[in-house]
Design an enzyme around this catalytic site. Structure first.
Site, PDB file in Angstrom:
ATOM      1  CG  ASP A 168      -1.919   1.104   1.252  1.00 17.04           C
ATOM      2  OD1 ASP A 168      -2.250   1.625   0.165  1.00 17.04           O
ATOM      3  OD2 ASP A 168      -2.403   1.468   2.350  1.00 17.04           O
ATOM      4  CG  ASN A 169       0.067   4.063   2.138  1.00 14.89           C
ATOM      5  OD1 ASN A 169       0.040   3.407   3.165  1.00 14.89           O
ATOM      6  ND2 ASN A 169      -0.942   4.817   1.751  1.00 14.89           N
TER       7      ASN A 169
END
Ligand SMILES: C[S@@+](CC[C@H](N)C(=O)[O-])C[C@H]1O[C@@H](n2cnc3c(N)ncnc32)[C@H](O)[C@@H]1O
Length: 256
Positions: free
Chosen positions: A205-206
């Site tokens: 993620d991110n």
């Protein structure tokens, strides 16, 4: 919210949720230990019944949208995580960065009933909240939270082997969502330990925001060799404007 952002909000029509995200990014360390995690647990237990996994996930999303921003993977990117877990049909899963347990609940809901998820969370206070949320949601028998870090000079790595039986080829699925500068070093440690096997899936993620540029460069460099990656263009949690990238990478095995 910092004063500067409040005055921007008065002058330009940015959505409130975006401003709340920006405000919490400005004071990102304020997200650990400023009381919102405890408030979330109280909200979840007051508004959902024990064992109501779907209800707890919805309540956490509602709290993050309506009360206080939380750095969960969130409902939009959560669908990418759900789909990757369902497709992989994993038996043993590892999560790096658990916060209040939101993504662990989504993962537990999507994984096979007899699978087990081991979560690593650096903050003991967050780990406690996550365990309480998981107990309330009814997944504690399939999910464990270890307070520690892959990068703590072998302490947590040893615990994973000695207490949780993680050895060569054990991990079918890894979700990476912790300190952005630790994504690549921790993946390298997992590879050195040979904990993955051909076909293991790693979701990160991110990757765009806050960003893990070395991890992204590594996956692109090894595309078609050790890794096959699908890059999902998406948005930072709980707002529609700031872009993010989630990588779903399938391991093809060590170089021949
Ligand atoms: C973005 S939050 C995780 C959100 C969670 N995955 C979710 O979607 O519900 C990041 C978490 O990683 C933890 N963390 C930071 N550095 C870490 C590390 N090196 N190892 C494990 N956890 C770490 C932080 O304490 C924080 O709780």
């Amino acid at each position: 919210m910092p004063h500067a952002l409040t005055s921007i909000a008065k002058r330009i029509p940015l959505r409130w949720s975006v401003l709340r995200f920006l405000a919490s990014s400005v004071s990102r360390t304020g997200q650990v230990g400023d009381g919102r995690e405890r408030a979330l647990l109280d909200y979840v237990t007051a508004n959902t019944g024990p064992g109501d996994l779907d209800g707890v996930i919805e309540a956490i999303d509602r709290f993050a949208r309506e009360k206080t921003f939380l750095m969960n993977v969130g409902d939009e990117k959560g669908l990418i995580l759900d789909a990757a877990v369902r497709q992989a049909q994993p038996s043993t899963l590892l999560e790096l960065g658990t916060y209040c347990g939101y993504s662990s609940l989504r993962t537990a809901r999507a994984m096979p009933a007899d699978a087990r998820l081991i979560c690593i969370e650096a903050s003991p206070a967050n780990a406690e909240i996550a365990r309480a949320v998981q107990r309330h949601a009814g997944v504690a028998d399939r999910v464990s939270v270890v307070a520690g870090m892959i990068g703590d000079n072998g302490v947590t790595v040893r615990r994973l082997t000695d207490e949780y039986g993680i050895t060569a080829g054990s991990l079918d699925f890894v979700f990476i969502d912790h300190a952005k500068q630790a994504y690549l070093p921790d993946l390298r440690t997992i590879l050195e330990k040979a904990w993955l096997h051909r076909g293991s899936v790693v979701v990160a993620d991110n990757v765009k925001t806050p960003g893990a540029p070395d991890y992204l460069a590594y996956m692109r460099e090894h595309e078609g060799g050790e890794w096959r990656t699908v890059e999902h263009d998406t948005h930072v949690e709980y707002q529609p404007m700031v872009k993010d990238l989630v990588l779903v990478s399938t391991y093809a095995g060590p170089p021949q």
